[in-house]
Design a protein around this motif. Structure first.
Motif, PDB file in Angstrom:
ATOM      1  N   PRO A   1       0.800  -1.233   0.000  1.00 60.95           N
ATOM      2  CA  PRO A   1       0.000   0.000   0.000  1.00 60.95           C
ATOM      3  C   PRO A   1       0.827   1.275   0.000  1.00 60.95           C
ATOM      4  O   PRO A   1       0.393   2.287  -0.575  1.00 60.95           O
ATOM      5  N   ALA A   2       2.002   1.265   0.622  1.00 63.99           N
ATOM      6  CA  ALA A   2       2.822   2.472   0.620  1.00 63.99           C
ATOM      7  C   ALA A   2       3.257   2.829  -0.798  1.00 63.99           C
ATOM      8  O   ALA A   2       3.282   4.008  -1.179  1.00 63.99           O
TER       9      ALA A   2
ATOM     10  N   GLU B   1      -5.020   3.524   2.474  1.00 68.69           N
ATOM     11  CA  GLU B   1      -4.612   3.874   3.832  1.00 68.69           C
ATOM     12  C   GLU B   1      -5.030   2.808   4.839  1.00 68.69           C
ATOM     13  O   GLU B   1      -4.293   2.539   5.800  1.00 68.69           O
TER      14      GLU B   1
ATOM     15  N   ARG C   1      -2.411   0.289   4.417  1.00 71.15           N
ATOM     16  CA  ARG C   1      -1.101   0.793   4.850  1.00 71.15           C
ATOM     17  C   ARG C   1      -0.978   0.739   6.367  1.00 71.15           C
ATOM     18  O   ARG C   1       0.059   0.327   6.904  1.00 71.15           O
ATOM     19  N   ARG C   2      -2.020   1.156   7.062  1.00 68.50           N
ATOM     20  CA  ARG C   2      -1.968   1.114   8.527  1.00 68.50           C
ATOM     21  C   ARG C   2      -1.746  -0.305   9.025  1.00 68.50           C
ATOM     22  O   ARG C   2      -0.979  -0.533   9.955  1.00 68.50           O
TER      23      ARG C   2
ATOM     24  N   PRO D   1      -1.958  -6.266   5.870  1.00 64.36           N
ATOM     25  CA  PRO D   1      -3.029  -5.355   5.440  1.00 64.36           C
ATOM     26  C   PRO D   1      -4.369  -5.603   6.114  1.00 64.36           C
ATOM     27  O   PRO D   1      -5.104  -4.654   6.390  1.00 64.36           O
TER      28      PRO D   1
END
Length: 853
Positions: A164-165, A419, A422-423, A507
């Motif tokens: 995701p980044a 996001e 990503r978290r 994820p």
């Protein structure tokens, strides 16, 4: 439809409700309001009547998922459109949709064939089959794609989840990725109209030439699950052919329809989804009231879900229907208009489950005009069709408004989905909701703040069938699992080679934690919950699950499936533990084949070495281990045939354990029942001794004179009392209570190896025990509730303090009584064997050594 107790709207927003309040909508319903129901989460239609579902439906659900449909759903090597000609189903004049002027199931395949022929935007795939054997249709609407373009979409989708980044910085994704949108219809079979609204929308999208439609389809893929419950659509029932409310099944995924929906969500990764239901007047559109699921990235979810709700509200109210003219009330948004009673706490509901797969705007939509249940049976056809037409119109408005929302917010929706992942991958902290973190959403208060602390990792020691089942379930939910190639030591403890490790920097950490964590006791947070409040697979599925303070890097390897457990010792007699439903099923398969087995004092089954070949077949079929033993066993075990007056979930669980089950009820017994065809009786629902006629009562009492009863809950206990079997007084706790509880097991053949946690739903305990009554299991002292919602009743009784230390399961020569819910909705797998052992014991209650049947 959900049924909920309505409380006043949030005080800060009362002035905004100029037409009516949510409370008045539900407490004084207009002429077309939903049928009054229980105040909270009870599924009266499903859980209070004895299940009669056919064994064939259970068999279809228990068969391994076929690869054809699921593989097709995940296959992005082909472009769009993907046309196929569907074979029509035989015309069924009994289809309940017909009376409402809606599309019967048999007309769907021809309709989809016609829609595909309209151009190059519509594709149809078969996503699986229902428990009743009906096809599940997934329709994709998008601008045409070459195979190369489709593969590019797949690559970008995988990047969004897995890196995701990087995805957040990708110009290609910002410019060319098509936003996935998922519309799910008719999961409750007698809430029909979402299907028809979807078909109408697909037809319009197939041919519309306006710039907005072209832009939408160039930048989106729209996925329509046309009817999630064809069995119920045809029969006019909420449930599928197995009697399951599938909007309660996403944690367990026991039903094939739910597994198909799960596959759609994991393969397509929708950013937005609607789940179309009925009937609440005015139309009810999520987001929900507290408590909010603590494992969500709720700030991102609330921001988008509330914004889309406002757009749908404007579209529905803008249709011009009025209370006076049409019986249609204005839209309700529970987050804004109610305080509690319609929560998103458990991920058993479709939208809440979808949130864990990257859906940042997910809604249950309850269209307004009731046409099911008593309305279906009593209203004139003209009135039913008037209501259905309005419902189709309103459902269509929510679909169209959502497409406008997707088109206008595509970039931010994708950014928020990225996001979420990503978290999870970074192990970042959740962001509590507030006016600052979720601007534009009014009325956020401390009652809306729910977050959790994620462990660094979980470990599941590789110790048998239960561990393998849990690992495969995690993998099916798209949760990453690794396995230790070597023994390791971490946090002062040693773990064997082969242990499974779930690194929580992934994820979909939220779903992993929702499934594995203990959960939380939220009894002090709200006065009422809509449905279950505790569901921990870590406590209820029979495997050992522990947290790790770190990750043992260097020894872990990713896995695609759990390692097989099947094993048969090469010599000597064989011992089969009976701690797991698969072990019970394996034993039942052997007993059906005439294998002579005996019950040992520790509750295991002893199989003679001469039956090693049959044991090998059972080991492979049920993934269980037969170990060598010098034990001989004491009590002969025989084929066990069960008469069962139970809930649908319990009936399914009995069949999952391979018992031969004949469903019964008060009506069945009153009509005359051949008791010689069964060996034991299991009762939890739909059988009342007082309602039996004289002949049925005499026959039942005669059966119970020399056969055993397994009773669960208040109904089972009442039959025990009426038949005079065990001297035990049942005490009913708060009927609204549910959750995971700590228990203390007695060292007996019935409870050896049983987990130290159980599940309750309207808990019962037993006092005033007479001579010969044995306490098999007790509620733990102190507060037995680990996670869930359990308060005392209004008079102060029935709470967990009253249950603490009391008998939860009791037994005697002719009965075993459960105050817990060991088979609840086919979910608490680690508890199933308690019922299996009880049935074996009660089948021997007559003391006869003759094999029945």
């Amino acid at each position: 439809m959900r049924t909920t107790r309505t409380v006043p709207a949030r005080p800060v927003l009362l002035t905004a409700l100029t037409l009516t309040t949510a409370g008045s909508l539900l407490l004084t319903p207009p002429i077309a309001a939903a049928e009054p129901g229980p105040p909270v989460h009870r599924e009266a239609a499903l859980d209070q009547h004895a299940a009669r579902t056919p064994a064939s439906a259970a068999q279809r659900a228990l068969e391994p998922t076929g690869t054809t449909a699921s593989g097709a759903i995940a296959d992005d090597s082909r472009g769009y459109p993907r046309r196929q000609v569907l074979t029509p189903d035989p015309e069924n004049p009994a289809d309940k949709s017909i009376k409402l002027g809606l599309t019967p199931y048999h007309a769907i395949a021809p309709k989809l064939n016609a829609l595909q022929a309209l151009g190059d935007r519509v594709s149809v795939e078969v996503a699986g089959r229902s428990a009743g054997g009906h096809r599940l249709y997934l329709v994709t609407v998008t601008a045409p794609e070459t195979a190369r373009q489709a593969r590019a979409q797949s690559r970008m989708r995988e990047l969004i989840e897995n890196a995701p980044a990087l995805a957040a910085k990708s110009p290609e994704i910002k410019k060319t990725y098509k936003t996935p949108v998922f519309f799910n219809s008719n999961i409750h079979g007698n809430e029909w109209e979402g299907t028809d609204a979807s078909l109408k929308l697909i037809e319009r999208l197939a041919t519309a030439g306006d710039a907005r439609t072209r832009d939408l389809l160039a930048h989106s893929r729209l996925y329509f699950n046309i009817t999630a419950n064809p069995d119920g659509r045809i029969a006019g029932t909420r449930a599928n052919a197995n009697g399951f409310d599938m909007n309660r099944d996403f944690v367990t995924a026991s039903q094939p329809e739910v597994r198909a929906m799960r596959q759609i969500m994991t393969a397509k990764q929708p950013a937005v989804m609607l789940d179309l239901h009925g009937y609440v007047n005015g139309t009810l559109i999520e987001p929900t009231t507290p408590p909010h699921g603590e494992n969500y990235e709720y700030d991102l979810f609330l921001k988008n879900t509330y914004a889309n709700a406002l757009g749908m509200e404007a579209a529905v109210n803008g249709l011009g229907y009025t209370p006076g003219k049409d019986g249609v009330e204005p839209v309700q948004i529970p987050f804004r208009d109610q305080e509690e009673g319609w929560d998103d706490w458990p991920p058993i509901f479709t939208p809440q489950y979808a949130a864990f797969h990257g859906t940042v705007a997910a809604h249950t939509i309850e269209i307004p005009m009731q046409v099911n249940n008593t309305a279906y049976a009593t209203l004139p056809v003209t009135e039913l069709r008037r209501r259905s037409a309005i419902n189709v119109d309103i459902a269509g408005a929510t679909l169209r408004a959502t497409l406008d929302f997707v088109r206008s917010r595509r970039a931010s929706l994708l950014a928020d989905q990225i996001e979420v992942f990503r978290r999870g991958a970074a192990g970042a902290a959740q962001v509590p909701v507030s006016a600052a973190t979720v601007p534009g959403v009014p009325g956020i208060g401390p009652e809306d703040v729910y977050t959790t602390t994620f462990p660094r990792a979980y470990v599941i020691p590789a110790a048998g069938t239960a561990a393998a089942r849990l690992v495969d379930h995690l993998l099916a939910n798209d949760i990453r699992v690794t396995r230790a190639a070597h023994a390791f030591r971490l946090g002062g403890r040693s773990y064997a080679k082969g242990s499974y490790v779930i690194d929580m920097h992934q994820p979909k950490r939220g779903l992993a934690n929702a499934l594995l964590a203990d959960g939380r006791d939220i009894s002090d947070k709200v006065s009422v919950m809509y449905d279950i409040s505790g569901w921990s697979l870590g406590r209820l599925w029979g495997a050992t699950v522990e947290t790790l303070p770190g990750v043992p890097y260097g020894v872990l390897r990713p896995v695609r499936a759990a390692a097989p457990v099947a094993y048969v010792a090469p010599r000597g007699d064989l011992r089969l533990r009976l701690d797991d439903p698969n072990e019970i099923a394996a034993l039942n398969s052997l007993l059906r084949r005439g294998v002579e087995a005996r019950l040992a004092a520790d509750g295991s089954a002893i199989v003679p070495g001469a039956a090693r070949r049959q044991a090998a077949d059972a080991a492979r079929a049920y993934d269980v281990a037969f170990r060598s033993t010098k034990l001989t066993g004491t009590t002969p075990l025989h084929r066990t045939r069960v008469a069962a007056a139970v809930t649908p979930g319990e009936l399914f669980a009995l069949r999952e354990m391979n018992f031969e089950v004949t469903p019964v009820s008060t009506a069945v017994l009153n009509a005359g029942f051949d008791w010689s065809s069964v060996d034991a009786l299991f009762v939890s629902a739909g059988l009342d001794h007082d309602d039996l006629n004289a002949a049925a009562r005499t026959a039942l009492d005669a059966f119970l004179d020399d056969h055993g009863l397994v009773g669960r809950g208040a109904t089972g206990a009442a039959l025990n009392s009426a038949a005079g079997l065990l001297a035990a007084k049942p005490v009913e706790g708060n009927g609204d209570a549910n959750g995971v509880v700590r228990v203390r097991n007695s060292p007996s053949a019935l409870m050896t190896g049983a987990p130290d946690h159980g599940f309750v739903y309207a808990p019962v305990w037993f006092t005033d025990l007479g001579p010969g009554v044995r306490v098999e299991q007790s509620y733990a002292t102190g507060n037995p509730l680990v996670s869930g919602h359990w308060r005392p009743s209004e008079d102060g009784s029935g709470g967990p303090a009253d249950a603490a230390g009391q008998a939860a399961v009791v037994s005697g020569p002719g009965a075993v009584l459960f105050g817990t819910e060991p088979l609840f909705r086919d979910h608490p797998k680690g508890e199933f064997a308690q019922v299996g052992r009880a049935l074996f014991a009660m089948a021997q209650a007559s003391g006869s050594d003759e094999e029945s049947g």
